[in-house]
Design a protein around this motif. Sequence first.
Motif, PDB file in Angstrom:
ATOM      1  N   GLU A   1       0.831  -1.192   0.000  1.00  0.00           N
ATOM      2  CA  GLU A   1       0.000   0.000   0.000  1.00  0.00           C
ATOM      3  C   GLU A   1       0.875   1.255   0.000  1.00  0.00           C
ATOM      4  OE1 GLU A   1      -1.077  -3.448   1.446  1.00  0.00           O
ATOM      5  OE2 GLU A   1      -0.680  -2.155   3.190  1.00  0.00           O
ATOM      6  N   GLU A   2       0.300   2.339  -0.537  1.00  0.00           N
ATOM      7  CA  GLU A   2       0.996   3.623  -0.675  1.00  0.00           C
ATOM      8  C   GLU A   2       2.278   3.470  -1.496  1.00  0.00           C
ATOM      9  OE1 GLU A   2       1.234   6.229   2.671  1.00  0.00           O
ATOM     10  OE2 GLU A   2      -0.720   5.608   3.462  1.00  0.00           O
ATOM     11  N   CYS A   3       2.162   2.706  -2.559  1.00  0.00           N
ATOM     12  CA  CYS A   3       3.287   2.460  -3.468  1.00  0.00           C
ATOM     13  C   CYS A   3       3.201   3.463  -4.617  1.00  0.00           C
ATOM     14  CB  CYS A   3       3.237   1.024  -3.981  1.00  0.00           C
ATOM     15  SG  CYS A   3       4.649   0.546  -4.999  1.00  0.00           S
ATOM     16  N   ASP A   4       3.959   4.544  -4.507  1.00  0.00           N
ATOM     17  CA  ASP A   4       3.932   5.576  -5.540  1.00  0.00           C
ATOM     18  C   ASP A   4       4.690   5.120  -6.779  1.00  0.00           C
ATOM     19  OD1 ASP A   4       6.550   5.709  -4.710  1.00  0.00           O
ATOM     20  OD2 ASP A   4       6.520   7.847  -4.209  1.00  0.00           O
ATOM     21  N   TYR A   5       4.843   6.018  -7.748  1.00  0.00           N
ATOM     22  CA  TYR A   5       5.480   5.636  -9.014  1.00  0.00           C
ATOM     23  C   TYR A   5       6.913   5.151  -8.804  1.00  0.00           C
ATOM     24  CZ  TYR A   5       1.505   8.040 -11.139  1.00  0.00           C
ATOM     25  OH  TYR A   5       0.240   8.414 -11.508  1.00  0.00           O
ATOM     26  N   ALA A   6       7.667   5.820  -7.933  1.00  0.00           N
ATOM     27  CA  ALA A   6       9.049   5.405  -7.673  1.00  0.00           C
ATOM     28  C   ALA A   6       9.084   4.035  -7.010  1.00  0.00           C
ATOM     29  CB  ALA A   6       9.756   6.445  -6.809  1.00  0.00           C
TER      30      ALA A   6
ATOM     31  N   HIS B   1      -7.170  -0.867   1.329  1.00  0.00           N
ATOM     32  CA  HIS B   1      -6.578   0.412   1.736  1.00  0.00           C
ATOM     33  C   HIS B   1      -7.635   1.511   1.673  1.00  0.00           C
ATOM     34  CE1 HIS B   1      -3.089   3.541   1.476  1.00  0.00           C
ATOM     35  NE2 HIS B   1      -3.496   3.322   2.724  1.00  0.00           N
ATOM     36  N   PRO B   2      -8.626   1.437   2.568  1.00  0.00           N
ATOM     37  CA  PRO B   2      -9.630   2.495   2.621  1.00  0.00           C
ATOM     38  C   PRO B   2      -9.043   3.772   3.224  1.00  0.00           C
ATOM     39  CG  PRO B   2      -9.922   1.004   4.450  1.00  0.00           C
ATOM     40  CD  PRO B   2      -8.828   0.410   3.605  1.00  0.00           C
ATOM     41  N   MET B   3      -9.742   4.855   3.039  1.00  0.00           N
ATOM     42  CA  MET B   3      -9.325   6.114   3.650  1.00  0.00           C
ATOM     43  C   MET B   3      -9.326   5.991   5.177  1.00  0.00           C
ATOM     44  SD  MET B   3      -8.404   8.610   1.705  1.00  0.00           S
ATOM     45  CE  MET B   3      -8.763  10.123   2.587  1.00  0.00           C
ATOM     46  N   PRO B   4      -8.422   6.691   5.852  1.00  0.00           N
ATOM     47  CA  PRO B   4      -8.457   6.697   7.318  1.00  0.00           C
ATOM     48  C   PRO B   4      -9.617   7.554   7.819  1.00  0.00           C
ATOM     49  CG  PRO B   4      -6.734   8.170   6.529  1.00  0.00           C
ATOM     50  CD  PRO B   4      -7.285   7.456   5.314  1.00  0.00           C
TER      51      PRO B   4
ATOM     52  N   SER C   1      -0.160   8.354  -1.809  1.00  0.00           N
ATOM     53  CA  SER C   1      -0.796   7.204  -1.159  1.00  0.00           C
ATOM     54  C   SER C   1      -1.737   6.448  -2.078  1.00  0.00           C
ATOM     55  CB  SER C   1      -1.579   7.681   0.072  1.00  0.00           C
ATOM     56  OG  SER C   1      -2.639   8.545  -0.326  1.00  0.00           O
ATOM     57  N   GLU C   2      -1.898   6.876  -3.323  1.00  0.00           N
ATOM     58  CA  GLU C   2      -2.926   6.307  -4.188  1.00  0.00           C
ATOM     59  C   GLU C   2      -2.517   4.985  -4.830  1.00  0.00           C
ATOM     60  OE1 GLU C   2      -3.996   9.285  -6.984  1.00  0.00           O
ATOM     61  OE2 GLU C   2      -4.731  10.686  -5.449  1.00  0.00           O
ATOM     62  N   GLY C   3      -1.215   4.741  -4.995  1.00  0.00           N
ATOM     63  CA  GLY C   3      -0.785   3.535  -5.673  1.00  0.00           C
ATOM     64  C   GLY C   3      -0.757   2.308  -4.767  1.00  0.00           C
ATOM     65  N   SER C   4      -1.087   1.147  -5.334  1.00  0.00           N
ATOM     66  CA  SER C   4      -1.043  -0.117  -4.602  1.00  0.00           C
ATOM     67  C   SER C   4      -0.672  -1.233  -5.564  1.00  0.00           C
ATOM     68  CB  SER C   4      -2.385  -0.435  -3.937  1.00  0.00           C
ATOM     69  OG  SER C   4      -2.679   0.489  -2.902  1.00  0.00           O
TER      70      SER C   4
ATOM     71  N   ARG D   1     -13.292  -0.045  -5.719  1.00  0.00           N
ATOM     72  CA  ARG D   1     -13.060   1.352  -6.037  1.00  0.00           C
ATOM     73  C   ARG D   1     -13.004   2.171  -4.751  1.00  0.00           C
ATOM     74  NH1 ARG D   1     -16.532   3.003 -11.443  1.00  0.00           N
ATOM     75  NH2 ARG D   1     -15.643   1.401 -12.830  1.00  0.00           N
ATOM     76  N   GLY D   2     -12.001   3.017  -4.671  1.00  0.00           N
ATOM     77  CA  GLY D   2     -11.844   3.850  -3.491  1.00  0.00           C
ATOM     78  C   GLY D   2     -10.946   5.038  -3.799  1.00  0.00           C
ATOM     79  N   THR D   3     -10.751   5.855  -2.792  1.00  0.00           N
ATOM     80  CA  THR D   3      -9.880   7.014  -2.950  1.00  0.00           C
ATOM     81  C   THR D   3      -8.460   6.582  -3.257  1.00  0.00           C
ATOM     82  OG1 THR D   3     -11.273   8.133  -1.307  1.00  0.00           O
ATOM     83  CG2 THR D   3      -9.174   9.173  -1.874  1.00  0.00           C
ATOM     84  N   MET D   4      -8.028   5.502  -2.645  1.00  0.00           N
ATOM     85  CA  MET D   4      -6.701   4.931  -2.884  1.00  0.00           C
ATOM     86  C   MET D   4      -6.861   3.570  -3.555  1.00  0.00           C
ATOM     87  SD  MET D   4      -4.844   6.170   0.672  1.00  0.00           S
ATOM     88  CE  MET D   4      -6.121   5.551   1.763  1.00  0.00           C
ATOM     89  N   GLY D   5      -5.812   3.130  -4.265  1.00  0.00           N
ATOM     90  CA  GLY D   5      -5.916   1.925  -5.058  1.00  0.00           C
ATOM     91  C   GLY D   5      -6.136   0.671  -4.236  1.00  0.00           C
ATOM     92  N   MET D   6      -7.091  -0.155  -4.668  1.00  0.00           N
ATOM     93  CA  MET D   6      -7.354  -1.441  -4.017  1.00  0.00           C
ATOM     94  C   MET D   6      -7.545  -2.507  -5.090  1.00  0.00           C
ATOM     95  SD  MET D   6      -9.649  -0.491  -0.630  1.00  0.00           S
ATOM     96  CE  MET D   6     -10.792   0.723  -1.306  1.00  0.00           C
ATOM     97  N   PRO D   7      -6.432  -2.952  -5.709  1.00  0.00           N
ATOM     98  CA  PRO D   7      -6.530  -3.946  -6.790  1.00  0.00           C
ATOM     99  C   PRO D   7      -6.907  -5.331  -6.275  1.00  0.00           C
ATOM    100  CG  PRO D   7      -4.239  -3.549  -6.238  1.00  0.00           C
ATOM    101  CD  PRO D   7      -5.045  -2.558  -5.440  1.00  0.00           C
ATOM    102  N   ALA D   8      -7.295  -6.178  -7.218  1.00  0.00           N
ATOM    103  CA  ALA D   8      -7.675  -7.556  -6.888  1.00  0.00           C
ATOM    104  C   ALA D   8      -7.184  -8.477  -7.991  1.00  0.00           C
ATOM    105  CB  ALA D   8      -9.183  -7.676  -6.722  1.00  0.00           C
ATOM    106  N   ALA D   9      -7.140  -9.763  -7.693  1.00  0.00           N
ATOM    107  CA  ALA D   9      -6.723 -10.773  -8.667  1.00  0.00           C
ATOM    108  C   ALA D   9      -7.199 -12.129  -8.182  1.00  0.00           C
ATOM    109  CB  ALA D   9      -5.197 -10.767  -8.833  1.00  0.00           C
ATOM    110  N   VAL D  10      -7.125 -13.111  -9.061  1.00  0.00           N
ATOM    111  CA  VAL D  10      -7.375 -14.502  -8.686  1.00  0.00           C
ATOM    112  C   VAL D  10      -6.092 -15.265  -8.960  1.00  0.00           C
ATOM    113  CG1 VAL D  10      -8.721 -16.581  -9.096  1.00  0.00           C
ATOM    114  CG2 VAL D  10      -9.824 -14.342  -9.209  1.00  0.00           C
ATOM    115  N   ALA D  11      -5.530 -15.866  -7.918  1.00  0.00           N
ATOM    116  CA  ALA D  11      -4.264 -16.585  -8.031  1.00  0.00           C
ATOM    117  C   ALA D  11      -4.515 -18.077  -8.237  1.00  0.00           C
ATOM    118  CB  ALA D  11      -3.429 -16.378  -6.769  1.00  0.00           C
TER     119      ALA D  11
END
Length: 333
Positions: free
Chosen positions: A145-150, A215-218, A174-177, A192-202
């Motif tokens: 969570e909070e994984c920015d471009y860098a 990663h919902p808003m505080p 804080s938007e990247g995940s 969908r949220g203010t910050m990224g919350m991706p999903a997948a099936v492994a």
Amino acid sequence: MDTAAAEWTARDDGREHRPPGRRSGAWCAGLLFTGVSVVVGFRTADSDGITPVPQFLAFLPWLLVPTALGLLLTLLSRWWPGTVWGVVLLGLLAWFIEPYGKTDDPSGRPVAELRVLTSNVEFGQGTASLVAAVRREKPDVVFVEECDYACDALLKRDLSQGYPHRRAVEGGGSEGSVILSRFPLRPAEGVRGTMGMPAAVADVDGHAVRLQLAHPMPPLPGQVDLWRRELGALRDAATTDPGTPLVLAGDFNASQDHAAFRRILDTGLRDASRLDGADRTATWPARTAPTLGAQIDHVLVSEEFGASRTRILDLADTDHRAVVTDLTLHEPR
């Protein structure tokens, strides 16, 4: 005049007069108990209330401190109704501090194992420390969570060989995940949220496992309703496709003392920290944890999973501690 007469003198109306020092002690105790009672009252009502109640609920166990201080003041001031008030508050706090949620073990035979790590790297600042932890702990799935471009670029550079599969919501601050995986992933609709919350099936050794980053808003002042809605969206996601095992992990910005988080657990999910006896271990803020803090980073799993060896890791340059746990997938009942 004897001691008793010096301490308590009769008033003209027949009532006893409390010396000024003891009267101020009783007032202080009353103020402490009133503040604690408001928070405990919302907890009893199974509600998060409004600011500042959600913020205080995150640190519910620490309300034992003002309650104990108030109780001491009632004893010193000989305010016996206040003493009863304080004892009731202590009892309620002790009751609510008990872990919440289910802990029953899966009944089916084990079919796969995976290690999961989740970490909030605080605007990407803790990425280098996370990379070192990943190399040391060797998790199979990593939630960031909070994984920015860098941060995203550094993870691609340093971890893509060991983790060739990924799902990400790119963003600054804080938007990247990102979800990293040793297992093959296929796309899934995230929350969908203010910050990224991706999903997948492994594909975990031939078994489908849903992965959802949280990663919902505080619950910041003025944004409590948004925080509650985004936790509600995570709860809705947890109830989607109940036939597929689920790992829901990340920074929830909520503890078991928040009603909105308990509603997620009420879907049948288990907190891996509780399953392995690490409940109430603080993950934020890292600077004062584990002495003072709240457990707001979680790995939640559906009933098909057992959990063991849950550890809370200190990482440099981030205000969150990471959570890593070993999961065993069992056949459904």
